[in-house]
Design an enzyme around this catalytic site. Sequence first.
Site, PDB file in Angstrom:
ATOM      1  N   HIS A 178      -0.935  -2.459  -4.485  1.00  0.00           N
ATOM      2  CA  HIS A 178      -0.381  -3.439  -5.436  1.00  0.00           C
ATOM      3  C   HIS A 178      -0.303  -2.919  -6.873  1.00  0.00           C
ATOM      4  O   HIS A 178      -0.615  -3.637  -7.825  1.00  0.00           O
ATOM      5  CB  HIS A 178      -1.204  -4.719  -5.398  1.00  0.00           C
ATOM      6  N   ASP A 213      -1.025 -10.091   8.360  1.00  0.00           N
ATOM      7  CA  ASP A 213      -0.920  -9.363   7.087  1.00  0.00           C
ATOM      8  C   ASP A 213       0.204  -8.352   7.262  1.00  0.00           C
ATOM      9  O   ASP A 213       0.064  -7.177   6.938  1.00  0.00           O
ATOM     10  CB  ASP A 213      -2.239  -8.677   6.744  1.00  0.00           C
ATOM     11  N   HIS A 244       2.744 -12.995  -5.632  1.00  0.00           N
ATOM     12  CA  HIS A 244       1.620 -13.078  -4.692  1.00  0.00           C
ATOM     13  C   HIS A 244       0.963 -14.462  -4.707  1.00  0.00           C
ATOM     14  O   HIS A 244      -0.257 -14.583  -4.630  1.00  0.00           O
ATOM     15  CB  HIS A 244       0.590 -11.997  -5.036  1.00  0.00           C
ATOM     16  N   THR A 245       1.778 -15.505  -4.770  1.00  0.00           N
ATOM     17  CA  THR A 245       1.240 -16.861  -4.736  1.00  0.00           C
ATOM     18  C   THR A 245       0.750 -17.217  -3.328  1.00  0.00           C
ATOM     19  O   THR A 245       1.402 -16.907  -2.336  1.00  0.00           O
ATOM     20  CB  THR A 245       2.305 -17.875  -5.193  1.00  0.00           C
ATOM     21  N   TYR A 246      -0.421 -17.864  -3.278  1.00  0.00           N
ATOM     22  CA  TYR A 246      -0.970 -18.394  -2.026  1.00  0.00           C
ATOM     23  C   TYR A 246      -0.610 -19.876  -1.944  1.00  0.00           C
ATOM     24  O   TYR A 246      -1.011 -20.671  -2.807  1.00  0.00           O
ATOM     25  CB  TYR A 246      -2.488 -18.283  -2.004  1.00  0.00           C
ATOM     26  N   ARG A 296       0.824  -1.209   0.000  1.00  0.00           N
ATOM     27  CA  ARG A 296       0.000   0.000   0.000  1.00  0.00           C
ATOM     28  C   ARG A 296       0.859   1.259   0.000  1.00  0.00           C
ATOM     29  O   ARG A 296       1.922   1.290   0.620  1.00  0.00           O
ATOM     30  CB  ARG A 296      -0.931   0.005   1.223  1.00  0.00           C
ATOM     31  N   GLU A 352       5.150 -12.850   0.774  1.00  0.00           N
ATOM     32  CA  GLU A 352       5.490 -11.834  -0.227  1.00  0.00           C
ATOM     33  C   GLU A 352       6.819 -11.169   0.135  1.00  0.00           C
ATOM     34  O   GLU A 352       6.855 -10.174   0.868  1.00  0.00           O
ATOM     35  CB  GLU A 352       4.376 -10.786  -0.301  1.00  0.00           C
TER      36      GLU A 352
END
Length: 348
Positions: free
Chosen positions: A105, A252, A179-181, A80, A313
């Site tokens: 992003h 986060d 940004h892979t989960y 952000r 990340e």
Amino acid sequence: MKIIQEKWAEIHQQPVISFTMINDNGMEVTCINYGCIITKIVTPDKNGNYENVVLGFEHFPPYITNTPYFGAVIGRVAGRIQNACFELDGKTYTLCKNENNNHLHGGVKGLHRVLWNAVAVENEGEVGVRFSYTSPDGEEGYPGTVQVQVTYMLNNQNELVISYNARSDKSTLLNLTNHTYFNLSGNIKRDILDHELKIKSDQFLELNEELIPTGIFLDVTDTPFDLRKGKKLKDGIMANHPQIEVVGQGYDHPFLLNAHHDEEIVLWDPGSGRTLTVETDEVGVVVYTGNQLQEGMDIYGVPSRKYLGICLEVQGLPDAIHHPHFPSWILRPEEIYSSVTKYRFGVK
């Protein structure tokens, strides 16, 4: 080793190409030239069963909106930017406000919603894809024409290596990540609450109600953020701590890494035995436990819900342009942006 290339879909009369890298052990990584999105990673569990360990979609259309940013390269700036504006060399730049009052992003389009040029790469002992994109001056409000190259390489050590390189013709901001989960249970059989996470980090960043760093580094000692010896994710997520609660009951948060390319981040799922070790030259990692994943999306046949995946990340610290004591994101014309992150999959 081999790489399979095929047309998967089409957007704006242009082909969306899928690349599947397969190593000699049978590990597979699939990605597409739209947003450099990683759609699948197939690895073995402790019993030798090969299953997918990332979140994504079976078909292309959901990736066009892709509100969770599944698998994508994020930029020009990951994270952000407060009030969606910044000052650089005496000039103020205004960005789009795509999350409340802030810029998130890279904006509405960002690097995650463009078609990249892509070529398959085959070297001795590794296969991969080299993506390139030229972001024009003024795109999403950022100064400078930036030439970006992202390379994914899979080797026989079950390592996926992501390399980022970029140049700009003007001073600008750049902070890239993937940004892979991840969900190491395999084919999303369980959520990530029983995964264990270990991070070599003594400090994390305090966030305000808009999830913007306040600029204060907090000591992890005696908090749910002390992951130095490893912690089950649910023990942190369910903790009664103001910083856990402010992000929707979970993580986060940006962690400042103590070590680099030294097993600094290790994720383990005891049920499957799978491990993921992340090594990077980035200063920090934002750990996101999917606290805000909306319900109802179809993720490979599994309805989406909170805590279905975890993002690791690795990147520069968020909102650094507004915090002079953070490592800088500024990229000057005479400089080359370069970063390498290695994701090693194993079992124990």
